[in-house]
Design an enzyme around this catalytic site. Structure first.
Site, PDB file in Angstrom:
ATOM      1  N   ASP A   8      19.843 -37.151  88.888  1.00 44.95           N
ATOM      2  CA  ASP A   8      20.332 -35.760  89.304  1.00 44.95           C
ATOM      3  C   ASP A   8      20.434 -35.822  90.805  1.00 44.95           C
ATOM      4  O   ASP A   8      19.815 -36.444  91.501  1.00 44.95           O
ATOM      5  CB  ASP A   8      19.744 -34.930  88.395  1.00 44.95           C
ATOM      6  CG  ASP A   8      20.324 -33.384  88.843  1.00 44.95           C
ATOM      7  OD1 ASP A   8      21.410 -33.331  88.573  1.00 44.95           O
ATOM      8  OD2 ASP A   8      19.511 -32.551  89.250  1.00 44.95           O
ATOM      9  N   LEU A   9      21.308 -34.858  91.151  1.00 49.20           N
ATOM     10  CA  LEU A   9      21.563 -34.644  92.922  1.00 49.20           C
ATOM     11  C   LEU A   9      20.541 -33.544  93.118  1.00 49.20           C
ATOM     12  O   LEU A   9      19.751 -33.868  93.743  1.00 49.20           O
ATOM     13  CB  LEU A   9      23.231 -34.659  93.081  1.00 49.20           C
ATOM     14  CG  LEU A   9      23.435 -34.669  94.414  1.00 49.20           C
ATOM     15  CD1 LEU A   9      22.851 -35.559  95.401  1.00 49.20           C
ATOM     16  CD2 LEU A   9      24.939 -34.241  94.783  1.00 49.20           C
ATOM     17  N   ASP A  10      21.205 -32.454  92.803  1.00 48.47           N
ATOM     18  CA  ASP A  10      20.852 -31.144  93.199  1.00 48.47           C
ATOM     19  C   ASP A  10      19.212 -30.837  92.584  1.00 48.47           C
ATOM     20  O   ASP A  10      19.289 -30.877  91.603  1.00 48.47           O
ATOM     21  CB  ASP A  10      21.622 -29.898  92.658  1.00 48.47           C
ATOM     22  CG  ASP A  10      20.893 -28.399  93.198  1.00 48.47           C
ATOM     23  OD1 ASP A  10      20.050 -28.418  94.219  1.00 48.47           O
ATOM     24  OD2 ASP A  10      21.302 -27.488  92.861  1.00 48.47           O
ATOM     25  N   THR A  16      20.210 -28.713  97.368  1.00 48.14           N
ATOM     26  CA  THR A  16      21.387 -27.845  97.670  1.00 48.14           C
ATOM     27  C   THR A  16      21.604 -26.577  96.836  1.00 48.14           C
ATOM     28  O   THR A  16      22.259 -25.725  97.108  1.00 48.14           O
ATOM     29  CB  THR A  16      22.755 -28.603  97.157  1.00 48.14           C
ATOM     30  OG1 THR A  16      22.319 -29.356  95.945  1.00 48.14           O
ATOM     31  CG2 THR A  16      23.022 -29.504  98.505  1.00 48.14           C
ATOM     32  N   LYS A  44      21.269 -23.566  87.916  1.00 46.36           N
ATOM     33  CA  LYS A  44      20.966 -24.700  88.368  1.00 46.36           C
ATOM     34  C   LYS A  44      21.497 -25.581  87.240  1.00 46.36           C
ATOM     35  O   LYS A  44      21.102 -25.604  86.139  1.00 46.36           O
ATOM     36  CB  LYS A  44      19.320 -24.953  88.537  1.00 46.36           C
ATOM     37  CG  LYS A  44      19.017 -24.499  90.012  1.00 46.36           C
ATOM     38  CD  LYS A  44      17.431 -24.883  90.215  1.00 46.36           C
ATOM     39  CE  LYS A  44      17.080 -24.158  91.547  1.00 46.36           C
ATOM     40  NZ  LYS A  44      15.647 -24.264  91.679  1.00 46.36           N
ATOM     41  N   SER A 113      25.261 -36.120  87.878  1.00 47.67           N
ATOM     42  CA  SER A 113      25.202 -35.022  88.463  1.00 47.67           C
ATOM     43  C   SER A 113      26.341 -33.943  87.766  1.00 47.67           C
ATOM     44  O   SER A 113      27.589 -34.448  87.700  1.00 47.67           O
ATOM     45  CB  SER A 113      25.081 -34.928  89.844  1.00 47.67           C
ATOM     46  OG  SER A 113      25.758 -33.752  90.679  1.00 47.67           O
ATOM     47  N   ALA A 114      26.235 -32.803  87.986  1.00 46.91           N
ATOM     48  CA  ALA A 114      27.435 -31.792  87.413  1.00 46.91           C
ATOM     49  C   ALA A 114      28.244 -31.307  88.598  1.00 46.91           C
ATOM     50  O   ALA A 114      29.383 -30.960  88.452  1.00 46.91           O
ATOM     51  CB  ALA A 114      26.572 -30.536  86.988  1.00 46.91           C
ATOM     52  N   LYS A 144      25.997 -30.887  80.888  1.00 51.01           N
ATOM     53  CA  LYS A 144      24.683 -30.693  80.515  1.00 51.01           C
ATOM     54  C   LYS A 144      24.373 -29.488  79.621  1.00 51.01           C
ATOM     55  O   LYS A 144      24.704 -28.338  80.337  1.00 51.01           O
ATOM     56  CB  LYS A 144      23.831 -31.008  81.572  1.00 51.01           C
ATOM     57  CG  LYS A 144      23.851 -32.179  82.400  1.00 51.01           C
ATOM     58  CD  LYS A 144      23.120 -31.941  83.796  1.00 51.01           C
ATOM     59  CE  LYS A 144      23.498 -33.280  84.520  1.00 51.01           C
ATOM     60  NZ  LYS A 144      22.861 -32.991  85.840  1.00 51.01           N
ATOM     61  N   GLU A 168      15.386 -35.849  86.339  1.00 51.17           N
ATOM     62  CA  GLU A 168      16.188 -34.219  86.533  1.00 51.17           C
ATOM     63  C   GLU A 168      15.264 -32.958  86.729  1.00 51.17           C
ATOM     64  O   GLU A 168      14.068 -33.206  86.510  1.00 51.17           O
ATOM     65  CB  GLU A 168      16.571 -34.117  84.986  1.00 51.17           C
ATOM     66  CG  GLU A 168      18.054 -34.159  84.612  1.00 51.17           C
ATOM     67  CD  GLU A 168      18.785 -33.151  85.402  1.00 51.17           C
ATOM     68  OE1 GLU A 168      18.445 -32.051  85.814  1.00 51.17           O
ATOM     69  OE2 GLU A 168      20.284 -33.340  85.303  1.00 51.17           O
ATOM     70  N   ASP A 169      15.914 -31.973  87.549  1.00 49.74           N
ATOM     71  CA  ASP A 169      14.942 -30.927  87.972  1.00 49.74           C
ATOM     72  C   ASP A 169      15.319 -29.630  86.773  1.00 49.74           C
ATOM     73  O   ASP A 169      14.794 -28.723  87.015  1.00 49.74           O
ATOM     74  CB  ASP A 169      15.219 -30.560  89.115  1.00 49.74           C
ATOM     75  CG  ASP A 169      16.607 -29.827  89.318  1.00 49.74           C
ATOM     76  OD1 ASP A 169      17.698 -30.579  88.803  1.00 49.74           O
ATOM     77  OD2 ASP A 169      16.920 -28.756  89.902  1.00 49.74           O
TER      78      ASP A 169
HETATM   79  P1  B16 Z   1      29.858 -28.155  92.534  1.00 52.62           P
HETATM   80  P2  B16 Z   1      23.143 -31.271  89.936  1.00 52.62           P
HETATM   81  C1  B16 Z   1      24.693 -28.831  90.051  1.00 52.62           C
HETATM   82  O1  B16 Z   1      24.219 -30.191  90.794  1.00 52.62           O
HETATM   83  C2  B16 Z   1      23.950 -27.657  90.616  1.00 52.62           C
HETATM   84  O2  B16 Z   1      22.662 -27.640  90.356  1.00 52.62           O
HETATM   85  C3  B16 Z   1      24.613 -26.389  90.133  1.00 52.62           C
HETATM   86  O3  B16 Z   1      24.093 -25.095  90.821  1.00 52.62           O
HETATM   87  C4  B16 Z   1      26.181 -26.592  90.607  1.00 52.62           C
HETATM   88  O4  B16 Z   1      26.916 -25.279  90.190  1.00 52.62           O
HETATM   89  C5  B16 Z   1      26.801 -27.709  89.889  1.00 52.62           C
HETATM   90  O5  B16 Z   1      26.084 -28.855  90.304  1.00 52.62           O
HETATM   91  C6  B16 Z   1      28.431 -27.926  90.546  1.00 52.62           C
HETATM   92  O6  B16 Z   1      28.286 -28.121  91.692  1.00 52.62           O
HETATM   93  O7  B16 Z   1      30.309 -26.734  92.721  1.00 52.62           O
HETATM   94  O8  B16 Z   1      29.439 -28.742  93.980  1.00 52.62           O
HETATM   95  O9  B16 Z   1      30.948 -29.060  91.714  1.00 52.62           O
HETATM   96  O10 B16 Z   1      21.871 -30.481  89.494  1.00 52.62           O
HETATM   97  O11 B16 Z   1      23.794 -31.411  88.301  1.00 52.62           O
HETATM   98  O12 B16 Z   1      23.344 -32.350  90.719  1.00 52.62           O
HETATM   99 MG    MG Z   2      19.802 -30.608  89.251  1.00 52.83          MG
END
Ligand code: B16
Ligand code: MG
Length: 217
Positions: A8-10, A16, A44, A113-114, A144, A168-169
């Site tokens: 996962d990224l964030d 972030t 998140k 990642s999302a 997810k 994953e977090d």
């Molecule tokens: P964006 P992850 C997610 O990242 C974030 O945790 C979430 O807060 C954010 O809304 C989502 O990405 C979408 O991000 O606006 O940059 O498309 O944890 O899935 O890496």
């Molecule tokens: Mg995350």
């Protein structure tokens, strides 16, 4: 047998969440709502559109589709001003060396990642080239805890789902990994990530040897 490692990224590679929080807080003020750090936890791993829907629900506000799109676009522009200041120093402790060690051993590496900004963030912090494939908010339609993003990653890596490990977090992300029979490694608190197969406070506590043993048994 090979292992596919999906990150996962964030919250796993970079933090972030603090930038998402600042940008969503500003967006929420527009509808007279004060976003707290506690409520931000619920955003998140949640997509941009779903995050804004949640905020509007908490605010008890309804907006036109046009206003909705404008709010989401402004939030993202605001968020990107923070992203564009990121450097290698923003990579969370231990994760880059873990990925490099796994890569040296020949394990394929994916992002799951999302975020729709994932490539931009990875390029900013200088580790884009470490990934064999990027599955992100642009590659999927289901969020997810639906496992789609991890399945897309596994297919691109050409590794069976059962031989993939997900880092994953978020609760939703752990659930997504479990939903498709991948080993789930939680990064964060054991009290929150109760469904994860294993939980660590940070990557500095995770060894590749441990992951190899867990994934092959
Ligand atoms: P964006 P992850 C997610 O990242 C974030 O945790 C979430 O807060 C954010 O809304 C989502 O990405 C979408 O991000 O606006 O940059 O498309 O944890 O899935 O890496
Ligand atoms: Mg995350």
């Amino acid at each position: 047998k090979t292992l596919g490692l999906i990150f996962d990224l964030d919250g796993v590679i970079v933090d972030t969440a603090k930038f998402h929080f600042l940008a969503w807080k500003k967006a929420a003020e527009e509808v007279g709502f004060e976003l707290t750090e506690e409520l931000n936890e619920k955003l998140k791993g949640v997509s941009r559109v779903d995050s804004l829907n949640k905020i509007l629900e908490w605010a008890g506000a309804t907006v036109s589709q046009e206003k909705f799109d404008e709010m989401a676009a402004n939030k993202n522009a605001d968020y990107l001003t923070y992203v564009d200041k990121m450097t290698a120093d923003d990579i969370l402790p231990g994760v880059e060396s873990f990925i490099r060690e796994a890569k040296a051993k020949g394990y394929p590496i994916a992002l799951g990642s999302a975020s729709k900004n994932a490539p931009r963030i990875l390029k900013h912090v200088g580790i884009f080239d470490l990934f064999d494939t990027i599955a992100d908010g642009n590659s999927v339609t289901k969020a997810k805890p639906d496992p789609e993003v991890f399945q897309v990653a596994a297919k691109a890596l050409n590794v069976p789902y059962a031989q993939c490990v997900v880092f994953e977090d978020s609760e939703a992300g752990v659930e997504a990994a479990n939903n498709t029979n991948m080993l789930s490694i939680g990064l964060g608190s054991k009290d929150v990530l109760i469904e994860a197969d294993h939980v660590f406070g940070s990557f500095t506590e995770i060894t590749l040897e441990f992951i190899e043993t867990q994934a092959t048994t």
